[in-house]
Design an enzyme around this catalytic site. Structure first.
Site: not given
Ligand code: UGA
Length: 478
Positions: A131, A163, A273
């Site tokens: 990124t 991902l 991320c």
């Molecule tokens: C995120 C993106 O979702 C991916 O599409 C992207 O490829 C990735 O970053 C990246 O840039 O490499 P990720 O960091 O694995 O993925 O995690 P997420 O599942 O997006 O969750 C991020 C944060 O948001 C977590 O701390 C989670 O607990 C929080 N979250 C998620 C909430 O507080 N509320 C929600 O409704 C969803």
């Protein structure tokens, strides 16, 4: 577009074997390509070579062993070998936040492209997956053409990755979409060949120039972060009015234009991320003279950070107004469940803030204890849920692992000193806990005193405002 001429399967190198690169290398080999994984970290390469994934990612170890068994996947630290081997080189190195600014640190990206380009002397394709700030790919393309003995025959393309940690294999083998930023039909045809197995499943492909491909990634992460901070901003309003953000989120999610994903209120987002990507995007937009267009991302960041301090407030209230000497069981350290990643983890940040206020904090995470200990050696760590909650004055659920969701409140009650629980992720059944005599607090939900005495035989009391026929489980909006 003209039909793609037949071309043999390209040999693939993947530079950088972190979450993204290791997963990409392994999955490409599983899909049938000859793959060479490359990293400067000899320990990581030795582990991967031995069939061991150096981090926790469900399902990836099995895929690594499967890929190695096919003989199509190997690893090296040797860039000469990589340059000679690959027809298509994917660069998957990290772009963390820079030490003294909101910008992305690009030194690993530069090093990877320089190392490859200076060695490649034939027609080949370099594909960035990291990124990066918009404009990086075009600049790198010019650099690569100058550096490489192959000159302009060494082409550059960008293929952002979406991902999620915890679902890395699924997201790589069955992505929602593929985006490729290219500068020529040849580059597009090469990438269509690489992604043929995924395109054959019907995965949509968006072909763009370089800048749009870079932008898609940061725009997607910014949107997701904004959605989370939106519902958490509503939680702040709920706290001031006695409204319940869980029910609000449920009601909003049933509007198909809004949808329920990433509308889960709580402690907010962290990880390697979302936080750094929104900061780097804002920084880059300012450099480009369009800072105003994304100024809201500062608010998104602030709302997110306020959830951490507000969590400490609620835990302090549960403890009776002062945290000094209070024993807190901090359940979770990873930035989200199914991960051992503690980068910018809200859970660990809350544990740290509690510790700074004098609380005796015991952290337990099913997978992230080791990484958490490395980041914060001053906190105490327990090897089990029971060990963490033993004699606790307050239990704080900070990462919604299934183990914590499924824990029996009655069994926990037998271990703790006081039945007080903070549910930082709206992961528990409030009625079940309050019905068993627990003081329950959650961000954006009105305070309900323990209902132990008013509870019905099954330990439940009706929750004000609950939708008829809905179980508390239904009200979750992940
Ligand atoms: C995120 C993106 O979702 C991916 O599409 C992207 O490829 C990735 O970053 C990246 O840039 O490499 P990720 O960091 O694995 O993925 O995690 P997420 O599942 O997006 O969750 C991020 C944060 O948001 C977590 O701390 C989670 O607990 C929080 N979250 C998620 C909430 O507080 N509320 C929600 O409704 C969803």
């Amino acid at each position: 577009m003209e039909p793609i001429p037949y071309s043999p399967a390209p040999k693939i190198t993947v530079i950088g074997t972190g979450y993204l690169g290791a997963t990409h290398a392994i999955c490409m080999a599983v899909l049938g390509f000859d793959v060479l994984g490359v990293d400067v970290d000899e320990r990581k390469i030795a582990q991967l070579d031995a069939g061991e994934v150096p981090f926790f990612e469900p399902g990836l170890s099995e895929k690594l062993r499967e890929a190695i068994a096919t003989g199509r996947l190997r690893f090296t630290t040797d860039f000469d070998q990589a340059a000679a081997f690959g027809d298509v080189h994917f660069v998957c190195v990290g772009t963390p936040q820079a030490a003294n600014s909101a910008a992305a640190e690009l030194k690993y990206v530069h090093a990877a492209f320089t190392s490859l380009a200076s060695r490649i002397d034939r027609k080949a394709l370099l594909v960035g997956k990291s990124t990066v700030p918009i404009g990086t790919a075009a600049r790198l393309a010019r650099m690569v053409h100058e550096l490489s003995p192959a000159g302009v025959d060494l082409e550059l393309a960008w293929n952002p990755e979406f991902l999620r940690e915890g679902y890395a294999v699924e997201d790589t083998l069955h992505p929602d979409r593929l985006v490729v930023g290219v500068a020529s039909e040849w580059a597009e045809a090469r990438l269509r060949r690489v992604f043929e197995p995924l395109l054959a499943q019907g995965t949509p492909l968006i072909v763009t120039e370089l800048a749009t491909a870079e932008l898609v990634k940061v725009a997607a992460n910014s949107f997701l972060a904004t959605k989370i901070s939106f519902i958490n901003a509503m939680a702040e309003v709920c706290e001031a009015t006695g409204a319940d953000v869980s029910l609000l989120a449920r009601a909003l999610s049933l509007d198909s234009r809004i949808g329920g994903r990433f509308l889960k209120p709580g402690l907010g987002f962290g990880g390697g991320c979302l936080p750094k990507d929104i900061r780097a995007f804002k920084h880059r937009a300012e450099e480009l003279g369009v800072g105003q267009a994304v100024r809201f991302l500062s608010e998104v960041d602030s709302i997110n950070n306020r959830r951490r301090t507000r969590s400490v407030d609620l835990i302090r209230e549960l403890a009776g107004g002062d945290l000094a000497g209070v024993k807190v069981a901090a359940l979770g350290a990873a930035f989200k469940p199914n991960s051992d990643d503690v980068r910018d983890a809200p859970a660990l940040d809350v544990a740290r803030l509690l510790y700074l206020e004098g609380a005796a904090v015991t952290v337990y995470d099913p997978e992230a204890n080791r990484n958490a200990h490395r980041a914060y050696p001053d906190l105490d760590y327990a090897g089990s849920l029971a060990g963490a909650v033993q004699d606790a004055d307050v239990v704080a659920l900070l990462t919604e692992w299934d183990e914590f969701r499924r824990a029996e409140p009655q069994q926990l009650a037998a271990l703790v000193a006081h039945r007080r629980i903070f549910d930082g992720r709206h992961a528990l059944d409030q009625d079940l806990y309050t019905g068993l005599g627990w003081e329950y607090r959650a961000l954006g939900r009105p305070y309900q005193p323990s209902t132990a005495r008013a509870a019905t035989q099954d330990g439940r009391v009706p929750r004000p405002g609950a939708v008829v026929g809905e179980t508390p489980q239904d009200a979750r909006t992940t």
